[in-house]
Design an enzyme around this catalytic site. Structure first.
Site, PDB file in Angstrom:
ATOM      1  N   LYS A 120       0.832  -1.209   0.000  1.00 32.17           N
ATOM      2  CA  LYS A 120       0.000   0.000   0.000  1.00 32.17           C
ATOM      3  C   LYS A 120       0.867   1.260   0.000  1.00 32.17           C
ATOM      4  O   LYS A 120       0.643   2.186  -0.787  1.00 32.17           O
ATOM      5  CB  LYS A 120      -0.924   0.016   1.220  1.00 32.17           C
ATOM      6  CG  LYS A 120      -1.938   1.159   1.207  1.00 32.17           C
ATOM      7  CD  LYS A 120      -2.453   1.488   2.590  1.00 32.17           C
ATOM      8  CE  LYS A 120      -1.442   2.300   3.368  1.00 32.17           C
ATOM      9  NZ  LYS A 120      -1.964   2.821   4.645  1.00 32.17           N
ATOM     10  N   ASP A 138      -6.341   1.251   0.865  1.00 35.60           N
ATOM     11  CA  ASP A 138      -6.368   1.426   2.315  1.00 35.60           C
ATOM     12  C   ASP A 138      -7.716   0.952   2.839  1.00 35.60           C
ATOM     13  O   ASP A 138      -8.499   0.337   2.109  1.00 35.60           O
ATOM     14  CB  ASP A 138      -6.100   2.886   2.676  1.00 35.60           C
ATOM     15  CG  ASP A 138      -7.220   3.823   2.218  1.00 35.60           C
ATOM     16  OD1 ASP A 138      -8.124   3.379   1.468  1.00 35.60           O
ATOM     17  OD2 ASP A 138      -7.208   5.010   2.614  1.00 35.60           O
TER      18      ASP A 138
END
Length: 227
Positions: A120, A138
């Protein structure tokens, strides 16, 4: 969603927030990398409160490495997981100095080899700094992907892959920001504001009509089909 429905959904978000960008405050690739590492299980708002003093003390990898773990920790104690984040930032800074001449690398493999950097975080850096069509999933984007039917998946990677399949390539990079801000301010975890959602029509959330009075049909149609 079908690709056609997904385009309607993303286009609606684009028209609602055409200038969407990261809400993290940074002045260099290194500062963004640090801010994203700090944002794990913390809000951007809380990160932006601690980074001014941290960056004033250590604006680059060499200064951060010299600052050391304990001193880094004194600047970030108000955010979650501050101990492990201080340790990672110290190690990450040493890695950047010894392996990359103090520069933030532009490859996913090299980014993910840095302390505290996962897929991420690497995707955020690749998207924001290096202009790649990377989709960082996220908690907000994971929720949207599953709740709305846009890209259901049991893991962030499955949602990421699903988004890449249904979002047109030319919309993928900015869609990262449209989706995050939509999840942060409209499609919230608790009490989603379905009535003010620009993508109300293509959204497949079964309970959307029960969360709030929906937009009037004429405004909803414009939001879902802005062209």
């Amino acid at each position: 969603m079908t690709k056609k429905q997904a385009v309607r959904f993303i286009t609606a978000l684009a028209h609602a927030r055409p200038d969407a960008e990261s809400e993290l405050v940074y002045a260099s690739p290194f500062e963004l990398l640090v801010a994203v590492v700090l944002s794990a299980q913390a809000t951007d708002k809380s990160v932006n409160k601690v980074t001014p003093s941290l960056f004033a003390a250590a604006p680059d990898p060499a200064a951060m490495a010299l600052l050391g773990e304990e001193a880094i920790a004194t600047h970030i104690r108000s955010i979650g997981l501050w101990r492990s984040k201080a340790r990672n930032l110290n190690k990450l800074s040493h890695q950047l100095c010894t392996l990359h001449n103090g520069a933030v690398p532009s490859s996913r493999k090299e980014l993910e080899a840095l302390a505290g950097v996962g897929r991420k975080t690497a995707n955020v850096v690749l998207n924001v700094i290096f202009g790649e069509d990377a989709m960082a999933v996220d908690t907000h984007i994971f929720r949207i992907g599953n709740r709305t039917g846009l890209a259901p998946g049991e893991t962030p990677r499955q949602v990421e892959d699903g988004l890449r399949r249904v979002i047109p390539p030319d919309m993928l990079r900015p869609a990262h920001h449209w989706l995050i801000l939509h999840g942060r301010y409209t499609c919230r975890a608790r009490h989603p504001l379905c009535g003010s959602c620009p993508a109300f029509t293509p959204c497949q959330f079964p309970l959307k009509a029960r969360n709030a009075d929906p937009l009037p049909s004429d405004k909803r149609a414009v939001a879902a089909n802005p062209d």
